[in-house]
Design a protein around this motif. Structure first.
Motif, short mmCIF file in Angstrom:
data_model
loop_
_atom_site.label_atom_id
_atom_site.label_comp_id
_atom_site.label_asym_id
_atom_site.label_seq_id
_atom_site.Cartn_x
_atom_site.Cartn_y
_atom_site.Cartn_z
N GLN A 114 0.81 -1.18 0.13
CA GLN A 114 -0.13 -0.08 0.16
C GLN A 114 0.85 1.36 -0.01
N PHE A 115 2.18 1.03 0.19
CA PHE A 115 3.14 2.25 0.36
C PHE A 115 2.95 3.26 -0.69
N LYS A 116 2.99 2.99 -1.98
CA LYS A 116 3.18 3.79 -3.11
C LYS A 116 1.64 4.80 -3.25
N SER A 117 0.75 3.93 -3.04
CA SER A 117 -0.74 4.39 -2.88
C SER A 117 -0.95 5.63 -1.74
N ASP A 118 -0.39 5.34 -0.68
CA ASP A 118 -0.44 6.21 0.32
C ASP A 118 0.38 7.47 0.28
N LEU A 119 1.62 7.18 -0.31
CA LEU A 119 2.35 8.41 -0.87
C LEU A 119 1.57 9.32 -1.67
N SER A 120 1.04 8.77 -2.76
CA SER A 120 0.22 9.34 -3.77
C SER A 120 -0.85 10.11 -3.05
N TYR A 121 -1.55 9.67 -2.23
CA TYR A 121 -2.58 10.40 -1.39
C TYR A 121 -2.09 11.49 -0.52
N LEU A 122 -1.13 11.09 -0.24
CA LEU A 122 -0.33 12.21 0.98
C LEU A 122 0.36 13.30 0.43
N ASP A 123 0.53 13.09 -1.01
CA ASP A 123 1.42 14.17 -1.54
C ASP A 123 1.16 15.39 -1.77
N LEU A 125 -1.09 16.64 0.50
CA LEU A 125 -1.59 17.06 1.73
C LEU A 125 -0.62 17.18 3.03
N VAL A 126 0.36 16.82 2.95
CA VAL A 126 1.43 17.03 3.94
C VAL A 126 2.57 17.33 3.46
N LYS A 127 3.65 17.89 4.28
CA LYS A 127 4.91 18.39 3.93
C LYS A 127 6.03 17.14 4.00
N MET A 128 5.93 16.36 4.96
CA MET A 128 6.72 15.38 5.26
C MET A 128 5.90 14.13 5.71
N VAL A 129 6.93 12.92 5.47
CA VAL A 129 6.33 11.63 5.60
C VAL A 129 7.70 10.95 6.54
N TYR A 148 12.06 5.11 -6.22
CA TYR A 148 11.24 5.27 -7.29
C TYR A 148 10.40 6.55 -7.14
N TYR A 149 10.30 7.15 -5.84
CA TYR A 149 9.48 8.16 -5.58
C TYR A 149 9.89 9.45 -6.21
N ASN A 150 9.14 10.14 -6.73
CA ASN A 150 9.54 11.58 -7.34
C ASN A 150 8.32 12.56 -7.13
N GLY A 151 7.71 12.39 -5.95
CA GLY A 151 6.75 13.43 -5.73
C GLY A 151 7.28 14.70 -4.98
N ASN A 152 6.30 15.25 -4.23
CA ASN A 152 6.63 16.45 -3.38
C ASN A 152 7.27 16.47 -1.93
N LEU A 153 7.04 15.13 -1.62
CA LEU A 153 6.95 15.06 -0.13
C LEU A 153 8.48 14.83 0.42
N LYS A 154 8.81 15.49 1.46
CA LYS A 154 10.05 15.22 2.15
C LYS A 154 9.90 13.87 2.80
N LEU A 155 10.59 12.93 2.54
CA LEU A 155 10.66 11.48 3.11
C LEU A 155 11.76 11.43 4.03
N LEU A 156 11.30 11.05 5.11
CA LEU A 156 12.27 10.99 6.55
C LEU A 156 12.46 9.61 6.83
N LYS A 157 13.70 9.11 6.74
CA LYS A 157 14.04 7.55 7.27
C LYS A 157 13.90 7.48 8.81
N GLY A 158 12.87 6.58 9.22
CA GLY A 158 13.04 6.45 10.69
C GLY A 158 13.08 4.98 11.10
N TYR A 159 13.76 4.48 10.30
CA TYR A 159 13.97 2.93 10.83
C TYR A 159 15.47 2.47 10.20
N GLY A 160 15.99 1.52 11.06
CA GLY A 160 17.50 0.83 10.69
C GLY A 160 18.62 2.09 10.61
N ILE A 161 18.23 3.08 11.37
CA ILE A 161 19.40 3.94 11.21
C ILE A 161 20.45 3.76 12.27
#
Length: 201
Positions: A114-123, A125-129, A148-161
């Motif tokens: 569902q990941f890509k679909s969720d990002l498309s929906y949020l694109d 509506l929100v500033k960051m994910v 592969y994501y090329n939308g407007n959202l700033k994506l922050l990595k919150g796992y595996g750091i």
């Protein structure tokens, strides 16, 4: 000295963390201001902490609150962002006039599908994910899909750091603060390790 990438620190609850992170030029400090949470930072503590730091934005984090609770809390906390993790609330909370940060959990294959679909929906509506996961088996695949994501959202990595110390394809990091052992005495642990790693030379 600046950091090489955008960083948000969540769960700030003490002045030690706030001042250290601001001094390291973190971009956003997040505070749990959710009235439904036992770990809520009071409005007086929020004011006391934030008046001592400068150069950072503040996010109000909500983990289970409904729309009315969020509305009331935002009145008492002068935050720059509202952070939520409920897709059903995104559009309504967006009407409150604050830019949104969304926590997107990917812990199983169905959430990954569902990941890509969720990002498309949020694109729009929100500033960051903030993408979070507790399933190490999915880390590489999540990184791959982000590529592969090329939308407007700033994506922050919150796992595996802490495990790999890599940004992967993400433009930013999301780290979590911890409680003080006692006032003024703090082990910064992972936060210090990661921030020093991404500090500009």
């Amino acid at each position: 000295m600046a950091l090489k990438t955008f960083v948000k620190i969540s769960n700030i609850s003490n002045l030690s963390d706030a001042r250290y992170c601001a001094g390291m030029m973190v971009d956003v400090l997040g505070f749990n201001i959710d009235p439904s949470s036992d770990s809520q930072v009071s409005d007086s503590d929020f004011a006391e902490i934030t008046e001592w730091v400068a150069g950072v934005k503040f996010a109000g984090e909500f983990y289970g609150a409904g729309l009315d609770q969020i509305k009331e809390s935002v009145k008492n906390y002068p935050v720059d962002y509202i952070e939520i993790g409920d897709l059903d609330l995104v559009e309504k909370v967006g009407l409150l006039g604050k830019p949104l940060i969304f926590r997107l959990e990917i812990n199983n294959s169905s959430q990954l599908a569902q990941f890509k679909s969720d990002l498309s929906y949020l694109d729009e509506l929100v500033k960051m994910v903030i993408v979070i996961s507790n399933n190490e088996k999915l880390f590489d695949e999540i990184d791959s899909q982000i590529g592969y994501y090329n939308g407007n959202l700033k994506l922050l990595k919150g796992y595996g750091i802490s495990e790999d110390k890599k940004l992967g394809n993400f433009p930013g990091l999301a780290l979590e603060a911890s409680e003080e052992e006692r006032p003024g005495f703090k082990d910064y642990g992972q936060i210090m390790d990661v921030l020093e790693l991404i500090e500009e030379d």
